[in-house]
Scaffold this motif. Structure first.
Motif, PDB file in Angstrom:
ATOM      1  N   ALA A  37      35.375  -2.135 -15.959  1.00  3.73           N
ATOM      2  CA  ALA A  37      35.547  -2.844 -17.235  1.00  3.73           C
ATOM      3  C   ALA A  37      34.368  -2.644 -18.169  1.00  3.73           C
ATOM      4  N   HIS A  38      33.164  -2.603 -17.611  1.00 10.99           N
ATOM      5  CA  HIS A  38      31.957  -2.440 -18.432  1.00 10.99           C
ATOM      6  C   HIS A  38      31.072  -1.344 -17.842  1.00 10.99           C
ATOM      7  N   PRO A  39      31.471  -0.078 -17.995  1.00  7.18           N
ATOM      8  CA  PRO A  39      30.677   1.017 -17.426  1.00  7.18           C
ATOM      9  C   PRO A  39      29.297   1.104 -18.075  1.00  7.18           C
ATOM     10  N   LEU A  40      28.337   1.532 -17.291  1.00  7.67           N
ATOM     11  CA  LEU A  40      26.965   1.659 -17.800  1.00  7.67           C
ATOM     12  C   LEU A  40      26.821   2.981 -18.556  1.00  7.67           C
ATOM     13  N   GLY A  41      27.287   2.979 -19.777  1.00  7.87           N
ATOM     14  CA  GLY A  41      27.206   4.181 -20.599  1.00  7.87           C
ATOM     15  C   GLY A  41      25.984   4.216 -21.489  1.00  7.87           C
ATOM     16  N   GLN A  42      25.514   3.035 -21.923  1.00  2.57           N
ATOM     17  CA  GLN A  42      24.327   2.944 -22.758  1.00  2.57           C
ATOM     18  C   GLN A  42      23.507   1.740 -22.319  1.00  2.57           C
ATOM     19  N   LEU A  43      22.268   1.697 -22.747  1.00  2.00           N
ATOM     20  CA  LEU A  43      21.336   0.674 -22.272  1.00  2.00           C
ATOM     21  C   LEU A  43      21.855  -0.742 -22.504  1.00  2.00           C
ATOM     22  N   ALA A  44      22.458  -0.970 -23.652  1.00  2.00           N
ATOM     23  CA  ALA A  44      22.923  -2.319 -23.986  1.00  2.00           C
ATOM     24  C   ALA A  44      24.012  -2.807 -23.035  1.00  2.00           C
ATOM     25  N   ASP A  45      24.651  -1.904 -22.295  1.00  2.00           N
ATOM     26  CA  ASP A  45      25.702  -2.309 -21.358  1.00  2.00           C
ATOM     27  C   ASP A  45      25.144  -3.105 -20.181  1.00  2.00           C
ATOM     28  N   LEU A  46      23.860  -3.116 -20.029  1.00  2.00           N
ATOM     29  CA  LEU A  46      23.247  -3.907 -18.952  1.00  2.00           C
ATOM     30  C   LEU A  46      23.543  -5.397 -19.115  1.00  2.00           C
ATOM     31  N   ARG A  47      23.849  -5.830 -20.339  1.00  2.00           N
ATOM     32  CA  ARG A  47      24.093  -7.260 -20.553  1.00  2.00           C
ATOM     33  C   ARG A  47      25.341  -7.747 -19.823  1.00  2.00           C
ATOM     34  N   PHE A  48      26.202  -6.824 -19.410  1.00  2.00           N
ATOM     35  CA  PHE A  48      27.424  -7.197 -18.692  1.00  2.00           C
ATOM     36  C   PHE A  48      27.235  -7.208 -17.167  1.00  2.00           C
ATOM     37  N   HIS A  49      26.029  -6.884 -16.704  1.00  2.00           N
ATOM     38  CA  HIS A  49      25.804  -6.725 -15.263  1.00  2.00           C
ATOM     39  C   HIS A  49      24.671  -7.632 -14.768  1.00  2.00           C
ATOM     40  N   THR A  50      24.710  -7.932 -13.483  1.00  2.00           N
ATOM     41  CA  THR A  50      23.692  -8.772 -12.859  1.00  2.00           C
ATOM     42  C   THR A  50      22.405  -7.978 -12.667  1.00  2.00           C
ATOM     43  N   LEU A  51      21.305  -8.567 -13.095  1.00  2.00           N
ATOM     44  CA  LEU A  51      20.004  -7.941 -12.879  1.00  2.00           C
ATOM     45  C   LEU A  51      19.441  -8.433 -11.552  1.00  2.00           C
ATOM     46  N   LEU A  52      19.047  -7.504 -10.710  1.00  2.00           N
ATOM     47  CA  LEU A  52      18.476  -7.828  -9.402  1.00  2.00           C
ATOM     48  C   LEU A  52      16.957  -7.745  -9.505  1.00  2.00           C
ATOM     49  N   HIS A  53      16.289  -8.801  -9.067  1.00  2.00           N
ATOM     50  CA  HIS A  53      14.835  -8.891  -9.215  1.00  2.00           C
ATOM     51  C   HIS A  53      14.149  -8.818  -7.848  1.00  2.00           C
ATOM     52  N   ASP A  54      12.922  -8.299  -7.847  1.00  2.00           N
ATOM     53  CA  ASP A  54      12.090  -8.372  -6.641  1.00  2.00           C
ATOM     54  C   ASP A  54      10.676  -8.732  -7.056  1.00  2.00           C
ATOM     55  N   SER A  55       9.755  -8.652  -6.105  1.00  2.00           N
ATOM     56  CA  SER A  55       8.376  -9.089  -6.370  1.00  2.00           C
ATOM     57  C   SER A  55       7.498  -7.960  -6.879  1.00  2.00           C
ATOM     58  N   ALA A  56       8.088  -6.853  -7.350  1.00  2.00           N
ATOM     59  CA  ALA A  56       7.317  -5.721  -7.845  1.00  2.00           C
ATOM     60  C   ALA A  56       6.502  -6.125  -9.075  1.00  2.00           C
ATOM     61  N   ARG A  57       5.462  -5.358  -9.304  1.00  2.00           N
ATOM     62  CA  ARG A  57       4.583  -5.670 -10.440  1.00  2.00           C
ATOM     63  C   ARG A  57       5.289  -5.481 -11.786  1.00  2.00           C
ATOM     64  N   ILE A  58       6.162  -4.492 -11.849  1.00  2.00           N
ATOM     65  CA  ILE A  58       6.923  -4.261 -13.080  1.00  2.00           C
ATOM     66  C   ILE A  58       8.305  -4.872 -12.907  1.00  2.00           C
ATOM     67  N   GLY A  59       8.624  -5.871 -13.721  1.00  2.00           N
ATOM     68  CA  GLY A  59       9.909  -6.547 -13.624  1.00  2.00           C
ATOM     69  C   GLY A  59      10.801  -6.204 -14.803  1.00  2.00           C
ATOM     70  N   TRP A  60      11.954  -6.855 -14.816  1.00  2.00           N
ATOM     71  CA  TRP A  60      12.918  -6.581 -15.876  1.00  2.00           C
ATOM     72  C   TRP A  60      12.385  -6.946 -17.260  1.00  2.00           C
ATOM     73  N   ALA A  61      11.563  -7.991 -17.340  1.00  2.00           N
ATOM     74  CA  ALA A  61      11.048  -8.399 -18.656  1.00  2.00           C
ATOM     75  C   ALA A  61      10.277  -7.257 -19.319  1.00  2.00           C
ATOM     76  N   ARG A  62       9.415  -6.598 -18.546  1.00  2.00           N
ATOM     77  CA  ARG A  62       8.637  -5.490 -19.120  1.00  2.00           C
ATOM     78  C   ARG A  62       9.532  -4.289 -19.401  1.00  2.00           C
ATOM     79  N   TRP A  63      10.443  -3.969 -18.472  1.00  2.00           N
ATOM     80  CA  TRP A  63      11.295  -2.803 -18.672  1.00  2.00           C
ATOM     81  C   TRP A  63      12.181  -2.988 -19.905  1.00  2.00           C
TER      82      TRP A  63
END
Length: 302
Positions: free
Chosen positions: A178-204
């Motif tokens: 339904a929401h293929p990852l064709g462009q960066l903005a398509d990430l808003r339709f998908h679950t972001l998975l987080h870990d304890s890495a130094r670089i997180g989704w906020a920075r990316w």
């Protein structure tokens, strides 16, 4: 097997030490001779080979192209000879090498490749210990470590293994639906998975100019990188991953890198071992193998 054609071994030893240290003075200290004696032996080897190995007058010492090629083969041969000698002198049929590393790096990169080192050194038993902190090589009885940081640890030698490049990964099925990852903005339709890495989704997301479009705080959080990567492989969402930790899964088609956008961290993965001369044979052998594996991995990903 026919007669082996070998150069003068004393000259070969002087060349190996001088090339390893990139210094005739330090080579002389290791061999308990004078720098002029080392220079004489290197010249003797050059005459025997009919090839220039060092650039004369260079400070610090610098190998020629032919010298660099020859040194790589000589170093590998000396590593094998030193390991065999060590095992014979101790009279032990087997010896052990203790490697300290991080759990995610061990499970996603090191362990899948370890069988190749073991096949090369069948009498050397490998012991993997998992620890995020910098080890005390003497107190913790560790021979060599793989660490994440800036490459500066007192009393230790550190060699760069991999830069930390972080980018999104997901299972192939997220590229359709339904929401293929064709462009960066398509990430808003998908679950972001987080870990304890130094670089997180906020920075990316900030680097991708999406921090005003996508909420970086939502989504499950995992205590370890390999858990977030596993969740991505199970199609639970999109994870941020370090290149070395997902290179095999991407090569097998288990994970997809949907976008080229990446963030490069200031920290990196380093091979770390106790500063000592000479380096123990088993440590030198593992170091050489690991750097060769790194080079192979880099070539295979291009």
């Amino acid at each position: 097997m026919g007669k082996r054609v070998l150069p003068p071994l004393s000259a070969l030893r002087a060349f190996e030490a001088a090339a390893r240290h990139m210094s005739f003075v330090r080579a002389a200290e290791e061999m308990n001779v004078t720098p002029s004696a080392v220079s004489h032996q290197v010249k003797l080897l050059e005459t025997w080979l009919e090839a220039r190995l060092f650039h004369r007058g260079a400070r610090p010492s610098k190998l020629t192209d032919r010298g660099q090629t020859y040194f790589r083969s000589v170093e590998r041969a000396f590593d094998l000879l030193a390991l065999a000698t060590s095992e014979t002198r101790t009279g032990a049929a087997r010896s052990s090498l203790t490697v300290a590393t991080m759990d995610s790096f061990a499970s996603n990169w090191l362990v899948p490749r370890l069988h190749r080192f073991r096949s090369m050194h069948p009498t050397l038993d490998i012991r993997i210990t998992l620890d995020d902190r910098m080890v005390d090589f003497v107190k913790d009885a560790v021979d060599i470590a793989i660490r994440y940081g800036r490459g500066r640890w007192p009393g230790a030698e550190a060699e760069l293994l991999f830069d930390e490049e972080v980018f999104p990964v997901c299972c192939p099925s997220l590229m359709t639906g339904a929401h293929p990852l064709g462009q960066l903005a398509d990430l808003r339709f998908h679950t972001l998975l987080h870990d304890s890495a130094r670089i997180g989704w906020a920075r990316w997301l900030k680097e991708a100019a999406l921090d005003d479009v996508i909420d970086a705080s939502k989504g499950p959080v995992f205590g370890r990188s390999y858990l977030a990567i596993q969740a991505a492989g199970n199609c639970e969402g999109v994870a941020l991953a370090s290149g070395p930790l997902v290179s095999d899964a991407i090569a097998r088609g288990q994970l997809i890198r949907p976008f080229d956008t990446k963030v490069v961290a200031e920290d990196a993965y380093f091979l770390v071992y106790r500063a000592q001369t000479p380096i123990p044979a088993k440590v030198a052998s593992f170091r050489k193998w690991l750097l060769d594996e790194r080079s192979f991995n880099s070539v295979s990903q291009t």
